[in-house]
Every structure is written in structure tokens, then in C-alpha cells.
Design a protein around this motif. Sequence first.
Motif, PDB file in Angstrom:
ATOM      1  N   GLU A   1     -10.901  14.854 -14.605  1.00  0.00           N
ATOM      2  CA  GLU A   1      -9.452  14.715 -14.836  1.00  0.00           C
ATOM      3  C   GLU A   1      -8.676  15.348 -13.676  1.00  0.00           C
ATOM      4  O   GLU A   1      -7.713  14.763 -13.169  1.00  0.00           O
ATOM      5  CB  GLU A   1      -9.076  15.375 -16.167  1.00  0.00           C
ATOM      6  N   GLN A   2      -9.090  16.521 -13.257  1.00  0.00           N
ATOM      7  CA  GLN A   2      -8.426  17.215 -12.152  1.00  0.00           C
ATOM      8  C   GLN A   2      -8.558  16.404 -10.858  1.00  0.00           C
ATOM      9  O   GLN A   2      -7.590  16.249 -10.114  1.00  0.00           O
ATOM     10  CB  GLN A   2      -9.025  18.609 -11.977  1.00  0.00           C
ATOM     11  N   ALA A   3      -9.739  15.868 -10.596  1.00  0.00           N
ATOM     12  CA  ALA A   3      -9.953  15.051  -9.398  1.00  0.00           C
ATOM     13  C   ALA A   3      -9.096  13.789  -9.450  1.00  0.00           C
ATOM     14  O   ALA A   3      -8.580  13.342  -8.421  1.00  0.00           O
ATOM     15  CB  ALA A   3     -11.433  14.697  -9.260  1.00  0.00           C
ATOM     16  N   ALA A   4      -8.929  13.213 -10.637  1.00  0.00           N
ATOM     17  CA  ALA A   4      -8.091  12.013 -10.788  1.00  0.00           C
ATOM     18  C   ALA A   4      -6.662  12.298 -10.343  1.00  0.00           C
ATOM     19  O   ALA A   4      -6.029  11.460  -9.693  1.00  0.00           O
ATOM     20  CB  ALA A   4      -8.115  11.517 -12.236  1.00  0.00           C
ATOM     21  N   ASN A   5      -6.166  13.458 -10.671  1.00  0.00           N
ATOM     22  CA  ASN A   5      -4.807  13.814 -10.277  1.00  0.00           C
ATOM     23  C   ASN A   5      -4.736  14.079  -8.770  1.00  0.00           C
ATOM     24  O   ASN A   5      -3.813  13.623  -8.100  1.00  0.00           O
ATOM     25  CB  ASN A   5      -4.308  15.020 -11.063  1.00  0.00           C
ATOM     26  N   THR A   6      -5.720  14.783  -8.238  1.00  0.00           N
ATOM     27  CA  THR A   6      -5.753  15.086  -6.801  1.00  0.00           C
ATOM     28  C   THR A   6      -5.813  13.817  -5.959  1.00  0.00           C
ATOM     29  O   THR A   6      -5.161  13.718  -4.920  1.00  0.00           O
ATOM     30  CB  THR A   6      -6.968  15.979  -6.472  1.00  0.00           C
ATOM     31  N   LEU A   7      -6.589  12.833  -6.418  1.00  0.00           N
ATOM     32  CA  LEU A   7      -6.837  11.615  -5.638  1.00  0.00           C
ATOM     33  C   LEU A   7      -5.990  10.417  -6.065  1.00  0.00           C
ATOM     34  O   LEU A   7      -6.286   9.290  -5.666  1.00  0.00           O
ATOM     35  CB  LEU A   7      -8.320  11.234  -5.752  1.00  0.00           C
ATOM     36  N   LYS A   8      -4.943  10.645  -6.842  1.00  0.00           N
ATOM     37  CA  LYS A   8      -4.221   9.527  -7.468  1.00  0.00           C
ATOM     38  C   LYS A   8      -3.685   8.481  -6.501  1.00  0.00           C
ATOM     39  O   LYS A   8      -3.569   7.321  -6.867  1.00  0.00           O
ATOM     40  CB  LYS A   8      -3.116  10.040  -8.382  1.00  0.00           C
ATOM     41  N   THR A   9      -3.392   8.844  -5.260  1.00  0.00           N
ATOM     42  CA  THR A   9      -2.919   7.840  -4.299  1.00  0.00           C
ATOM     43  C   THR A   9      -4.041   7.316  -3.411  1.00  0.00           C
ATOM     44  O   THR A   9      -3.799   6.489  -2.530  1.00  0.00           O
ATOM     45  CB  THR A   9      -1.784   8.395  -3.424  1.00  0.00           C
ATOM     46  N   GLN A  10      -5.279   7.781  -3.655  1.00  0.00           N
ATOM     47  CA  GLN A  10      -6.421   7.352  -2.843  1.00  0.00           C
ATOM     48  C   GLN A  10      -7.427   6.506  -3.624  1.00  0.00           C
ATOM     49  O   GLN A  10      -8.136   5.691  -3.038  1.00  0.00           O
ATOM     50  CB  GLN A  10      -7.144   8.569  -2.272  1.00  0.00           C
ATOM     51  N   ALA A  11      -7.515   6.732  -4.942  1.00  0.00           N
ATOM     52  CA  ALA A  11      -8.486   6.011  -5.775  1.00  0.00           C
ATOM     53  C   ALA A  11      -8.073   6.108  -7.235  1.00  0.00           C
ATOM     54  O   ALA A  11      -7.394   7.056  -7.629  1.00  0.00           O
ATOM     55  CB  ALA A  11      -9.888   6.606  -5.599  1.00  0.00           C
ATOM     56  N   GLN A  12      -8.497   5.119  -8.018  1.00  0.00           N
ATOM     57  CA  GLN A  12      -8.289   5.152  -9.473  1.00  0.00           C
ATOM     58  C   GLN A  12      -9.593   5.647 -10.092  1.00  0.00           C
ATOM     59  O   GLN A  12     -10.637   5.034  -9.903  1.00  0.00           O
ATOM     60  CB  GLN A  12      -7.958   3.768 -10.025  1.00  0.00           C
ATOM     61  N   LEU A  13      -9.537   6.759 -10.808  1.00  0.00           N
ATOM     62  CA  LEU A  13     -10.713   7.252 -11.499  1.00  0.00           C
ATOM     63  C   LEU A  13     -10.728   6.675 -12.903  1.00  0.00           C
ATOM     64  O   LEU A  13      -9.670   6.493 -13.524  1.00  0.00           O
ATOM     65  CB  LEU A  13     -10.753   8.773 -11.519  1.00  0.00           C
ATOM     66  N   ALA A  14     -11.917   6.352 -13.390  1.00  0.00           N
ATOM     67  CA  ALA A  14     -12.064   5.689 -14.680  1.00  0.00           C
ATOM     68  C   ALA A  14     -13.321   6.188 -15.371  1.00  0.00           C
ATOM     69  O   ALA A  14     -14.239   6.699 -14.724  1.00  0.00           O
ATOM     70  CB  ALA A  14     -12.141   4.173 -14.470  1.00  0.00           C
ATOM     71  N   LYS A  15     -13.355   6.027 -16.696  1.00  0.00           N
ATOM     72  CA  LYS A  15     -14.500   6.457 -17.492  1.00  0.00           C
ATOM     73  C   LYS A  15     -15.017   5.278 -18.305  1.00  0.00           C
ATOM     74  O   LYS A  15     -14.243   4.541 -18.885  1.00  0.00           O
ATOM     75  CB  LYS A  15     -14.097   7.595 -18.430  1.00  0.00           C
ATOM     76  N   LEU A  16     -16.357   5.141 -18.323  1.00  0.00           N
ATOM     77  CA  LEU A  16     -16.991   4.110 -19.135  1.00  0.00           C
ATOM     78  C   LEU A  16     -18.029   4.786 -20.025  1.00  0.00           C
ATOM     79  O   LEU A  16     -18.986   5.377 -19.515  1.00  0.00           O
ATOM     80  CB  LEU A  16     -17.653   3.039 -18.272  1.00  0.00           C
ATOM     81  N   ASP A  17     -17.815   4.708 -21.328  1.00  0.00           N
ATOM     82  CA  ASP A  17     -18.755   5.253 -22.316  1.00  0.00           C
ATOM     83  C   ASP A  17     -19.949   4.303 -22.388  1.00  0.00           C
ATOM     84  O   ASP A  17     -19.844   3.194 -22.909  1.00  0.00           O
ATOM     85  CB  ASP A  17     -18.046   5.371 -23.664  1.00  0.00           C
TER      86      ASP A  17
ATOM     87  N   ALA B   1       0.822  -1.211   0.000  1.00  0.00           N
ATOM     88  CA  ALA B   1       0.000   0.000   0.000  1.00  0.00           C
ATOM     89  C   ALA B   1       0.857   1.263   0.000  1.00  0.00           C
ATOM     90  O   ALA B   1       0.499   2.254  -0.635  1.00  0.00           O
ATOM     91  CB  ALA B   1      -0.947  -0.014   1.191  1.00  0.00           C
ATOM     92  N   ASP B   2       1.999   1.224   0.679  1.00  0.00           N
ATOM     93  CA  ASP B   2       2.828   2.428   0.743  1.00  0.00           C
ATOM     94  C   ASP B   2       3.579   2.709  -0.564  1.00  0.00           C
ATOM     95  O   ASP B   2       4.203   3.749  -0.718  1.00  0.00           O
ATOM     96  CB  ASP B   2       3.792   2.384   1.927  1.00  0.00           C
ATOM     97  N   GLN B   3       3.491   1.817  -1.546  1.00  0.00           N
ATOM     98  CA  GLN B   3       4.115   2.056  -2.847  1.00  0.00           C
ATOM     99  C   GLN B   3       3.256   2.925  -3.757  1.00  0.00           C
ATOM    100  O   GLN B   3       3.717   3.391  -4.786  1.00  0.00           O
ATOM    101  CB  GLN B   3       4.391   0.737  -3.575  1.00  0.00           C
ATOM    102  N   LEU B   4       1.987   3.143  -3.400  1.00  0.00           N
ATOM    103  CA  LEU B   4       1.080   3.897  -4.254  1.00  0.00           C
ATOM    104  C   LEU B   4       1.555   5.316  -4.517  1.00  0.00           C
ATOM    105  O   LEU B   4       1.326   5.859  -5.577  1.00  0.00           O
ATOM    106  CB  LEU B   4      -0.325   3.923  -3.659  1.00  0.00           C
ATOM    107  N   GLY B   5       2.200   5.919  -3.557  1.00  0.00           N
ATOM    108  CA  GLY B   5       2.686   7.280  -3.739  1.00  0.00           C
ATOM    109  C   GLY B   5       4.009   7.359  -4.462  1.00  0.00           C
ATOM    110  O   GLY B   5       4.459   8.434  -4.834  1.00  0.00           O
TER     111      GLY B   5
END
Length: 145
Positions: free
Chosen positions: A81-97, A21-25
Motif C-alpha cells: 500500500e505504501q509503495a502504491a502511494n510512492t509510485l502512483k505516477t510511475q505505476a499502478q499497483l494491484a492485488k490479485l487473490d 502522460a503528463d496528466q498522470l501527476g
Amino acid sequence: MSDNKLHIVCPHCHTTNRIAADQLGGEANCGNCHQPLVTGHPVVLDDTSFAKHIGRSQFPVVVDFWAPWCGPCRMMAPAFEQAANTLKTQAQLAKLDTEAHPQAAAPYNIRSIPTMAVFKEGKELGRISGALPAAEITRWIQSII
């Protein structure tokens, strides 16, 4: 704890990786394609990768269910996109068309778009519909995870 291992699905080749888990950052790379596991960008999903990411990841996955014809979806894309960068070590944001991949979205009864849903280990933890600014997306996700 730093010795906790978790499964995270690669945003590039969609292979499941087991990392501390500590490797995420840091500079955690995929064991298969050697690309970074944490990118700070939303992952574009299809039917197969959607199932892998929400079913196998122990790292929270936030899916934006959207469609190209949806004006509010397009307006929210930069904020997501901005939230994905802010939360990058807390969650993976994804898009589904949902237009290109309706069968992936169908079991979740998405009634309006954009709709965001938070998943962890195959379970939906929460959802919200409507376009939101980046700060509200971030706040909502943090309240769920």
C-alpha cells in the motif's frame, strides 16, 4: 514528452482511457465514471479486470499475487500500500487473490506467494517472490520500469 498519449485502465470501473502522460501527476479522471485515474492505492482485481489491466494498460501494472491465508502476504500488504502511494505516477499497483481467482493466475505459473510481477502492454517485464518492505518494493519496481 507531454504530447504522448497512453492508455490507462481506470482503477474503479476498469474502462480504458487515453490520456496525456503528463496528466498522470494531476487530476486525470476517467471518461466513463469520472473517478480519479491515479489513486495511490492498490487496485483489487478479479479475472476480468486483471485481463483488462495487464492487457490494455500502457502504464506499468504491478500485480501482487496473494491469498488471504498467507501470513507473509498479509504482513506485506501495508508495505505494498505504501509503495502504491510512492509510485502512483510511475505505476499502478494491484492485488490479485490467487485463491479467489486461480484461473487468472494460472497462466503465470505462480509457485509461491506473495509474488509480484510487473506488466506493461500485456508483457511481463519481471517478477519477484517473497515479502518485502516498502522501500525494497519501490526500489525493485523502479529497477524494472
